[in-house]
Enzyme design. Structure first.
Site, short mmCIF file in Angstrom:
data_model
loop_
_atom_site.label_atom_id
_atom_site.label_comp_id
_atom_site.label_asym_id
_atom_site.label_seq_id
_atom_site.Cartn_x
_atom_site.Cartn_y
_atom_site.Cartn_z
N PHE A 1 0.85 -1.19 0.00
CA PHE A 1 0.00 0.00 0.00
C PHE A 1 0.88 1.25 0.00
O PHE A 1 1.92 1.28 0.66
CB PHE A 1 -0.92 -0.02 1.22
CG PHE A 1 -2.14 0.83 1.07
CD1 PHE A 1 -3.19 0.41 0.27
CD2 PHE A 1 -2.23 2.05 1.70
CE1 PHE A 1 -4.32 1.20 0.12
CE2 PHE A 1 -3.35 2.85 1.55
CZ PHE A 1 -4.40 2.42 0.76
N ILE B 1 -0.25 6.81 5.73
CA ILE B 1 -0.47 8.25 5.58
C ILE B 1 -1.81 8.60 6.21
O ILE B 1 -2.83 8.00 5.89
CB ILE B 1 -0.42 8.65 4.09
CG1 ILE B 1 0.94 8.26 3.49
CG2 ILE B 1 -0.68 10.15 3.93
CD1 ILE B 1 1.03 8.42 1.98
N THR C 1 -9.95 9.75 8.96
CA THR C 1 -10.58 8.86 9.94
C THR C 1 -9.52 8.34 10.92
O THR C 1 -8.33 8.48 10.67
CB THR C 1 -11.24 7.65 9.24
OG1 THR C 1 -10.21 6.82 8.68
CG2 THR C 1 -12.20 8.09 8.14
N HIS D 1 -8.44 5.48 11.27
CA HIS D 1 -7.77 4.31 10.71
C HIS D 1 -6.25 4.41 10.85
O HIS D 1 -5.58 3.43 11.17
CB HIS D 1 -8.18 4.17 9.24
CG HIS D 1 -7.63 2.97 8.56
ND1 HIS D 1 -6.56 3.03 7.69
CD2 HIS D 1 -8.00 1.67 8.61
CE1 HIS D 1 -6.29 1.82 7.25
NE2 HIS D 1 -7.15 0.97 7.79
N PHE E 1 12.71 -0.63 11.97
CA PHE E 1 11.43 -0.01 11.67
C PHE E 1 11.59 1.06 10.60
O PHE E 1 12.07 2.15 10.85
CB PHE E 1 10.84 0.60 12.94
CG PHE E 1 9.42 1.05 12.80
CD1 PHE E 1 8.39 0.13 12.84
CD2 PHE E 1 9.11 2.38 12.61
CE1 PHE E 1 7.07 0.54 12.71
CE2 PHE E 1 7.80 2.81 12.48
CZ PHE E 1 6.78 1.88 12.53
#
EC number: 2.5.1.78
Length: 158
Positions: free
Chosen positions: A24, A84, A88, A90, A115
């Site tokens: 993604f 990003i 919301t 999320h 990371f």
């Protein structure tokens, strides 16, 4: 009195590295991947010692990192992705669970997990951190992995 210091280096970090990569936001993530690979190779890691494992997104990275760590084939795992912020909550859930999950994998299996998952407020920030103004966080994660592999070896030798 001299204090004893143990630390890793970037030159003595040969080993096998797994890059667990979220697809993604791939327009940003692919720059992170290239930065990580370039850094590892520049520091003496052979491309044959690198394995890229692609997952749908950042939320899936910890589970796959756990499976990779369980197998015991890799000296370090480099997690790369981009979350990003949108309109919301999320973002908070994905970023938080990814971070917590990766820390848990590292502690559970004793394998360094670097990371390199961007958690940013805007596309502009993501672009800046994937190779422009703010450097390449994939390259920085690779450096962290190199140093940790060397440090873990030094700690095990003591």
């Amino acid at each position: 009195m001299t204090l004893k210091t143990i630390e890793g280096t970037f030159t003595a970090a040969k080993g096998r590295y797994a890059l667990v990569v979220g697809r993604f936001n791939s327009f940003v993530v692919e720059s992170l991947v290239q930065g990580a690979i370039d850094t590892l190779v520049r520091h003496g890691v052979e491309q044959s010692e690198l394995t890229i494992i692609r997952v749908p997104g950042a939320f899936e990275i910890p589970l796959v990192a756990q499976k990779v760590a369980q197998r015991g084939e890799f000296d370090a795992i480099i997690a790369l992705g981009a979350v990003i912020r949108g309109g919301t909550p999320h973002f908070e859930y994905v970023a938080g669970e990814c971070t917590k999950g990766l820390a848990q994998v590292s502690l559970q299996f004793g394998v360094p997990v670097a990371f390199g998952v961007l958690t940013v407020d805007s596309i502009e920030q993501a672009i800046e951190r994937s190779g422009t103004k703010a450097g390449n966080k994939g390259a920085e994660a690779a450096l962290s992995a190199l140093e940790m592999v060397s440090l873990m070896a030094a700690l095990e030798a003591k």
